[in-house]
Design a protein around this motif. Structure first.
Motif, PDB file in Angstrom:
ATOM      1  N   GLY A  45      47.703  34.987  41.223  1.00 30.02           N
ATOM      2  CA  GLY A  45      46.726  35.548  42.143  1.00 30.02           C
ATOM      3  C   GLY A  45      47.270  35.687  43.553  1.00 30.02           C
ATOM      4  N   ASP A  46      48.054  34.698  43.993  1.00 34.22           N
ATOM      5  CA  ASP A  46      48.659  34.758  45.332  1.00 34.22           C
ATOM      6  C   ASP A  46      49.643  35.921  45.431  1.00 34.22           C
ATOM      7  OD1 ASP A  46      47.236  32.474  45.908  1.00 34.22           O
ATOM      8  OD2 ASP A  46      48.947  31.124  45.738  1.00 34.22           O
ATOM      9  N   ILE A  47      50.435  36.110  44.375  1.00 32.91           N
ATOM     10  CA  ILE A  47      51.438  37.178  44.376  1.00 32.91           C
ATOM     11  C   ILE A  47      50.767  38.543  44.409  1.00 32.91           C
ATOM     12  CG2 ILE A  47      53.255  38.268  42.994  1.00 32.91           C
ATOM     13  CD1 ILE A  47      54.011  35.440  42.014  1.00 32.91           C
ATOM     14  N   ALA A  48      49.760  38.736  43.569  1.00 32.83           N
ATOM     15  CA  ALA A  48      49.073  40.031  43.519  1.00 32.83           C
ATOM     16  C   ALA A  48      48.344  40.315  44.835  1.00 32.83           C
ATOM     17  CB  ALA A  48      48.095  40.059  42.349  1.00 32.83           C
ATOM     18  N   ARG A  49      47.672  39.299  45.377  1.00 37.98           N
ATOM     19  CA  ARG A  49      46.949  39.495  46.646  1.00 37.98           C
ATOM     20  C   ARG A  49      47.907  39.903  47.762  1.00 37.98           C
ATOM     21  NH1 ARG A  49      45.767  34.669  47.597  1.00 37.98           N
ATOM     22  NH2 ARG A  49      43.790  34.510  46.469  1.00 37.98           N
ATOM     23  N   ALA A  50      49.025  39.198  47.861  1.00 40.15           N
ATOM     24  CA  ALA A  50      50.001  39.496  48.905  1.00 40.15           C
ATOM     25  C   ALA A  50      50.579  40.897  48.735  1.00 40.15           C
ATOM     26  CB  ALA A  50      51.120  38.459  48.891  1.00 40.15           C
ATOM     27  N   ALA A  51      50.897  41.280  47.506  1.00 40.76           N
ATOM     28  CA  ALA A  51      51.477  42.600  47.255  1.00 40.76           C
ATOM     29  C   ALA A  51      50.512  43.712  47.656  1.00 40.76           C
ATOM     30  CB  ALA A  51      51.856  42.729  45.785  1.00 40.76           C
ATOM     31  N   ALA A  73      53.798  39.295  32.783  1.00 42.56           N
ATOM     32  CA  ALA A  73      52.741  40.138  32.221  1.00 42.56           C
ATOM     33  C   ALA A  73      51.405  39.885  32.909  1.00 42.56           C
ATOM     34  CB  ALA A  73      52.612  39.883  30.718  1.00 42.56           C
ATOM     35  N   ASP A  74      51.175  38.636  33.294  1.00 40.73           N
ATOM     36  CA  ASP A  74      49.925  38.300  33.978  1.00 40.73           C
ATOM     37  C   ASP A  74      49.870  38.943  35.364  1.00 40.73           C
ATOM     38  OD1 ASP A  74      47.440  37.171  33.967  1.00 40.73           O
ATOM     39  OD2 ASP A  74      48.091  35.166  34.540  1.00 40.73           O
ATOM     40  N   VAL A  75      51.014  39.012  36.037  1.00 43.72           N
ATOM     41  CA  VAL A  75      51.060  39.705  37.332  1.00 43.72           C
ATOM     42  C   VAL A  75      50.715  41.180  37.144  1.00 43.72           C
ATOM     43  CG1 VAL A  75      52.549  40.430  39.239  1.00 43.72           C
ATOM     44  CG2 VAL A  75      52.730  38.105  38.339  1.00 43.72           C
ATOM     45  N   VAL A  76      51.297  41.812  36.110  1.00 46.22           N
ATOM     46  CA  VAL A  76      50.996  43.214  35.815  1.00 46.22           C
ATOM     47  C   VAL A  76      49.506  43.397  35.540  1.00 46.22           C
ATOM     48  CG1 VAL A  76      51.399  45.113  34.180  1.00 46.22           C
ATOM     49  CG2 VAL A  76      53.320  43.703  34.955  1.00 46.22           C
ATOM     50  N   ARG A  77      48.927  42.506  34.729  1.00 45.33           N
ATOM     51  CA  ARG A  77      47.499  42.605  34.400  1.00 45.33           C
ATOM     52  C   ARG A  77      46.632  42.437  35.649  1.00 45.33           C
ATOM     53  NH1 ARG A  77      49.054  39.717  29.608  1.00 45.33           N
ATOM     54  NH2 ARG A  77      48.623  37.727  30.652  1.00 45.33           N
ATOM     55  N   HIS A  78      47.028  41.492  36.501  1.00 41.07           N
ATOM     56  CA  HIS A  78      46.257  41.208  37.709  1.00 41.07           C
ATOM     57  C   HIS A  78      46.263  42.412  38.648  1.00 41.07           C
ATOM     58  CE1 HIS A  78      44.281  37.578  39.300  1.00 41.07           C
ATOM     59  NE2 HIS A  78      44.417  38.158  40.484  1.00 41.07           N
ATOM     60  N   LEU A  79      47.404  43.045  38.799  1.00 40.45           N
ATOM     61  CA  LEU A  79      47.494  44.237  39.640  1.00 40.45           C
ATOM     62  C   LEU A  79      46.612  45.360  39.093  1.00 40.45           C
ATOM     63  CD1 LEU A  79      51.344  44.276  40.306  1.00 40.45           C
ATOM     64  CD2 LEU A  79      49.568  43.793  42.008  1.00 40.45           C
ATOM     65  N   LYS A  80      46.662  45.553  37.791  1.00 41.22           N
ATOM     66  CA  LYS A  80      45.851  46.606  37.160  1.00 41.22           C
ATOM     67  C   LYS A  80      44.370  46.334  37.360  1.00 41.22           C
ATOM     68  CE  LYS A  80      45.361  49.200  32.855  1.00 41.22           C
ATOM     69  NZ  LYS A  80      45.836  49.361  31.448  1.00 41.22           N
ATOM     70  N   LYS A  81      43.974  45.076  37.225  1.00 38.94           N
ATOM     71  CA  LYS A  81      42.571  44.691  37.403  1.00 38.94           C
ATOM     72  C   LYS A  81      42.103  44.974  38.826  1.00 38.94           C
ATOM     73  CE  LYS A  81      39.535  40.658  36.979  1.00 38.94           C
ATOM     74  NZ  LYS A  81      39.499  39.197  36.665  1.00 38.94           N
ATOM     75  N   LYS A  82      43.018  44.828  39.791  1.00 33.52           N
ATOM     76  CA  LYS A  82      42.684  45.044  41.195  1.00 33.52           C
ATOM     77  C   LYS A  82      42.841  46.511  41.618  1.00 33.52           C
ATOM     78  CE  LYS A  82      42.010  40.675  42.434  1.00 33.52           C
ATOM     79  NZ  LYS A  82      40.752  40.190  43.046  1.00 33.52           N
ATOM     80  N   GLY A  83      43.193  47.379  40.676  1.00 40.10           N
ATOM     81  CA  GLY A  83      43.351  48.792  40.996  1.00 40.10           C
ATOM     82  C   GLY A  83      44.681  49.137  41.629  1.00 40.10           C
ATOM     83  N   ALA A  84      45.667  48.249  41.484  1.00 45.10           N
ATOM     84  CA  ALA A  84      46.971  48.452  42.128  1.00 45.10           C
ATOM     85  C   ALA A  84      48.088  48.533  41.102  1.00 45.10           C
ATOM     86  CB  ALA A  84      47.245  47.319  43.112  1.00 45.10           C
ATOM     87  N   ASP A  85      47.831  49.245  39.998  1.00 42.10           N
ATOM     88  CA  ASP A  85      48.840  49.322  38.944  1.00 42.10           C
ATOM     89  C   ASP A  85      50.007  50.219  39.319  1.00 42.10           C
ATOM     90  OD1 ASP A  85      46.995  51.413  38.872  1.00 42.10           O
ATOM     91  OD2 ASP A  85      47.367  51.852  36.769  1.00 42.10           O
ATOM     92  N   ASP A  86      49.968  50.851  40.521  1.00 45.04           N
ATOM     93  CA  ASP A  86      51.123  51.618  40.972  1.00 45.04           C
ATOM     94  C   ASP A  86      52.176  50.728  41.613  1.00 45.04           C
ATOM     95  OD1 ASP A  86      49.297  51.085  43.023  1.00 45.04           O
ATOM     96  OD2 ASP A  86      50.002  52.747  44.249  1.00 45.04           O
ATOM     97  N   ILE A  87      51.893  49.423  41.779  1.00 52.39           N
ATOM     98  CA  ILE A  87      52.890  48.472  42.270  1.00 52.39           C
ATOM     99  C   ILE A  87      53.701  47.990  41.073  1.00 52.39           C
ATOM    100  CG2 ILE A  87      53.294  46.256  43.403  1.00 52.39           C
ATOM    101  CD1 ILE A  87      50.678  46.635  44.914  1.00 52.39           C
ATOM    102  N   ALA A  88      54.996  48.239  41.087  1.00 50.27           N
ATOM    103  CA  ALA A  88      55.870  47.883  39.965  1.00 50.27           C
ATOM    104  C   ALA A  88      56.235  46.400  40.023  1.00 50.27           C
ATOM    105  CB  ALA A  88      57.130  48.735  39.989  1.00 50.27           C
TER     106      ALA A  88
END
Length: 381
Positions: A45-51, A73-88
């Motif tokens: 969660g910290d990584i996705a929020r910061a990104a 994979a969890d980082v990828v899922r978290h980004l997608k859930k937050k609408g930021a799946d364009d972050i690789a």
């Protein structure tokens, strides 16, 4: 197109191996990449929020403790859930990530895994080639996503104007002049020499905001040095522990060649943050010298100068111009031997100004430090 490549790097929870990522960070910087370093032992969660808040193009994860398949994979899922799946998401782990693991991770949305033996130059070249593409627009962006993108647009406008040598007529500055600043928050500026403990002090203050003001939202605009067209290590997040919270929006900015502790885009970015629903906006400058006066044009409501007791001879105090204008002077690290003398000398220096200024003694690294409590009360009074 973005003016620079911007990525975030981090090490997962339960993994304290940071030597590899620090080496890689330096190589990325040498290749002109801006690196926001989140540090080690970090949750998904910290990584996705910061990104998201930093509006990076990609996240690089260094993992040496195992569990990498699910963590990435969890980082990828978290980004997608937050609408930021364009972050690789990319990364590596020496010999701990096998080729079979990498194939499974790619099936789960991980962009690239680097294996042992890959040169630093190869990694940097891949990042420069892969993540310089134009960002796509996000439909129905959530608030943090939308705000982060607007901040990037402001920075990119100033960077492009700088390249054209016409910053004085840049669209960002024109917008700043023509848009009324409907500020409903308090803006506090922190400055001082490098190593005084500004970031740790701010993090402790954020903890108090979160604990004592149940609905308060805080924005932090943090600066690190860089030169025009070069990379930068934006590392203040690495020492931020308490600020990993959804009520805190933190953005790291490179100075991009401007002297004085701030970025060319700071004023416009601050204007945006000040009207974005935060109760407090905190600006932290780069470590500054004796001549620095970073907060001009009424940028802030309150100025805090952070010093440590080891400033040298008493004569040095006469040369620090911020002592003339700071509203609050914090002497941090007062657990050091020279602290008592330093407090006395600085107090005498302040009496020369014949205006109301506060002096506070803190040990920011100490939990529940009474000096930080006092500073919090002065700021929120």
């Amino acid at each position: 197109m973005p003016s620079s490549i911007r990525i975030l790097t981090a090490v997962p929870i339960c993994d304290g191996h940071d030597s590899a990522i620090n080496t890689i960070n330096l190589e990325f910087i040498r290749h002109g990449i801006e690196v926001v370093y989140l540090g080690f032992h970090r949750y998904v969660g910290d990584i996705a929020r910061a990104a998201i808040q930093e509006d990076v193009a990609a996240i690089g994860i260094s993992s040496y403790n195992g569990g990498h398949i699910e963590f990435f994979a969890d980082v990828v899922r978290h980004l997608k859930k937050k609408g930021a799946d364009d972050i690789a998401v990319f990364g590596g782990g020496g010999g701990t990530i096998t080729h079979d693991d990498a194939r499974e991770m790619k099936r789960k949305g991980v962009d690239q895994i680097f294996f042992a033996g890959t040169s630093l130059t190869e990694m940097a070249d891949y990042v420069r080639r892969q993540y310089v593409k134009t960002r796509r627009r996000r439909a129905n962006s959530k608030p943090d996503l939308a705000l982060a993108r607007k901040l990037s647009e402001i920075e990119d406008t100033f960077a492009n104007s700088s390249r054209k040598r016409s910053t004085s007529s840049s669209p960002a500055r024109t917008a700043q002049r023509s848009t009324p600043n409907k500020k409903s928050c308090k803006v506090i500026g922190f400055t001082g020499p490098g190593g005084a403990g500004k970031t740790t002090l701010i993090d402790e203050l954020v903890l108090r905001f979160l604990q004592r003001q149940a609905k308060a939202r805080v924005a932090i605009l943090s600066h690190d040095p860089s030169v025009i067209g070069e990379g930068a290590l934006l590392g203040d997040r690495a020492t931020m522990i308490n600020s990993q919270d959804d009520r805190v929006f933190m953005r790291s900015m490179a100075t991009r060649g401007q002297a004085g502790g701030l970025s060319p885009a700071t004023e416009s970015c601050l204007a945006l943050l000040a009207r974005s629903g935060f109760d407090y906006v905190i600006i932290e400058t780069v470590g500054t010298g004796q001549e620095a006066l970073p907060f001009r044009n009424k940028l802030v409501d309150q100025t805090v100068l952070v010093m440590n007791p080891d400033y040298g001879a008493r004569l040095q105090l006469q040369k620090i111009v911020m002592l003339d204008v700071a509203d609050i002077v914090v002497v941090n690290k007062t657990d050091l031997e020279r602290a008592k003398a330093a407090l006395s000398e600085i107090q005498q220096r302040l009496t020369q100004n014949k205006r109301k200024q506060q002096i506070v003694a803190t040990v920011a690294k100490r939990h529940r430090d009474p000096g930080v409590d006092e500073l919090f009360e002065l700021i929120t009074r």
